[in-house]
Every structure is written in C-alpha cells, then in structure tokens.
Design an enzyme around this catalytic site. Structure first.
Site, mmCIF file in Angstrom:
data_model
loop_
_atom_site.group_PDB
_atom_site.id
_atom_site.type_symbol
_atom_site.label_atom_id
_atom_site.label_comp_id
_atom_site.label_asym_id
_atom_site.label_seq_id
_atom_site.Cartn_x
_atom_site.Cartn_y
_atom_site.Cartn_z
ATOM 1 N N PRO A 17 0.835 -1.210 0.000
ATOM 2 C CA PRO A 17 0.000 0.000 0.000
ATOM 3 C C PRO A 17 0.867 1.256 0.000
ATOM 4 O O PRO A 17 1.857 1.331 0.701
ATOM 5 C CB PRO A 17 -0.777 -0.097 1.320
ATOM 6 N N GLU A 18 0.492 2.222 -0.819
ATOM 7 C CA GLU A 18 1.167 3.519 -0.819
ATOM 8 C C GLU A 18 0.197 4.557 -0.276
ATOM 9 O O GLU A 18 -0.910 4.235 0.144
ATOM 10 C CB GLU A 18 1.644 3.855 -2.233
#
Ligand SMILES: [Zn+2]
Length: 283
Positions: free
Chosen positions: A2-3
């Site tokens: 996840p960013e």
C-alpha cells in the site's frame, strides 16, 4: 504494497466508521502483529479498553487513532495488512490478527495480515503526533507541506531524483509506483541529479506528484495484488491508468517508444527512453 493513496483511502473509510466510538475489547490473536508494542498484549488491551477514538490521522503510510486518553493507536499496513470493518457476527478471517469490539455492539475493527509485516502499537501521549513517526516528513497532500522548503532541500541534496522522492524524511508517502508515474509526467529520468534540477523543474515535479496521488486517492488506490482492499473490502482501480509503472515493453502513451525497466534500489523502475533520457555521465 500500500502507498499513500491506499492508506489515505483506508483512513477516510476508518474515520467514518470508528470516530466517536468507545473500545470495549482489544483482542490480540497473533503476538507478531503487536511486536512494536513492547509491553505486550495484556497491556495493549488494558490501555485501550474503555477509550474513545477521536479521529483517524495519517503521516505518510502510517495511520494513528488519537484516543480520549491522550494516547494513540499507531498502525502500519506493511506489505499485506488490512484494516476491515466487519459485522460482529462475521466469520473470522484466516489471517485475523487483532480484533476491536466497541461498546455500541456495532461493526468490529479487524486487523488482518497474511504476512504480518504490518502491525499496531500504542503510542503513549501520541494523540497529537506519535513520537514514533515524528521523523517522517509531511506528505504533499498535507495542507501544511512547505513547497519552498522542499524545493530548496531537494536541490541542496547530492542525490538522484527518484531516491529523493522515496526519502521519507524529505517527503513522505511517495512509493515506487507513484514516483515512476510522477517522473514520467515530468519527463525526468529517476537518476537525474537533484542538485542539477532548476527550481521550476522541482516545482513542476511536485505538481505531478500531487496530481498522481490525488487521482489515485479519487480512484480508491492502486491494487497490484488481491491482498489490498480498502476498509469496505473494495479493491482500488488506479492501476488501469498507469503510464509507466509495470508497463515494460509496452508503448509510451505519449510518444510510442517502448517503456523500459531498470533495477533501482533493489526494485524495478519503469520509464520511457525517449521522454525520460538518462542523464549524461559526468567524469
Ligand atoms: Zn515517451
């Protein structure tokens, strides 16, 4: 992994579901998920029981939930972590690690993590900004992000532009995918030296970083594997509009040249050889 856009999507979803609710129980089903909480699971449960969640905040890829005690729950999703809201009678997930129930008997907050690189901990007195994450720079979507200071610091460094974008002490929340996308839009190769960039070039790049992140937040985050889902269990779909990342051997959407993949910091970088020429080697 996840960013920022994914974590922001989770933050917005969580804020809707948990703000103002009081924790009834905090049950740790796997000790690894609270390994950063050194006093252990009994302490974790004791300091959280009866506490009310005031909000859900984010710095970079870290989330924190300020509590009415002045403490905060810090969360990091790692590679595969998910924070899910589930009805109390929903079956346990295979990789359920932590379960919170609330005094209203409503949906539970569950931390689910197959690989358990992520986790939760309690930051004492961390409601405003936990000490554990205070070294992380603001992200470019933060209203208090200082554009002029970022510009000066970036150009003051003797490093490569992609390396600088991934440096969490300079700017947070820009991971490999969004760095490649912003560099493609800015027509810069990731190995360009930061001290040779002009002030307007850095300003343009920052604008592209914001655009890419903003579009991804609207789209609900990028999803490259089945593991990432937002707080409501829906996958993001920004990956359909990527221009560089993951497009090796496909034509550039701007000039038609074939997108190349190179190794960079033990990861893959994707760029267009025509739009993003490599810097000339200086002797
Ligand atoms: Zn191109």
């Amino acid at each position: 992994m996840p960013e920022l856009p994914e974590v922001e999507t989770v933050r917005m979803g969580l804020a809707k579901w948990v703000t103002g609710r009081t924790i009834a129980t905090a049950e740790v089903l796997h000790p690894r998920a609270i390994r950063r909480h050194l006093p252990g699971d009994a302490h974790f449960a004791a300091v959280l029981t009866g506490r009310t969640v005031l909000d859900v905040s984010r710095r970079g890829k870290y989330l924190w939930l300020p509590l009415d005690s002045g403490d905060a729950i810090i969360g990091h999703l790692g590679m595969s972590g998910q924070l899910l809201m589930q009805p109390a009678d929903a079956e346990d997930e295979k990789h359920l690690r932590i379960r919170f129930t609330f005094t209203d008997g409503g949906p539970q907050l569950r931390f689910v993590d197959q690989r358990t690189f992520g986790g939760l901990s309690v930051s004492e007195g961390g409601a405003e900004l936990p000490d554990e994450i205070s070294h992380i720079a603001r992200d470019p979507m933060d209203p208090l992000f200082d554009d002029a200071a970022f510009n000066a610091r970036m150009r003051g460094r003797h490093t490569e532009v992609k390396r600088a974008l991934l440096d969490q002490t300079l700017i947070s929340g820009v991971g490999n995918i969004y760095a490649d996308e912003a560099l493609w839009r800015a027509k810069l190769h990731g190995t360009r030296p930061t001290d040779q960039l002009t002030r307007p070039a850095v300003a343009r790049l920052l604008g592209h970083v914001r655009d890419v992140l903003g579009e991804a937040i609207v789209a609900g985050g990028t999803s490259f594997d089945e593991l990432y889902v937002n707080v409501n269990g829906e996958s993001g779909y920004f990956d359909r509009s990527l221009n560089a990342y993951g497009r090796e051997n496909e034509p550039c959407h701007r000039c038609g040249a074939i997108i190349r993949r190179e190794q960079f910091m033990n990861r893959s970088s994707f760029s267009c050889p025509r739009c993003q020429p490599k810097p000339r080697k200086t002797a």
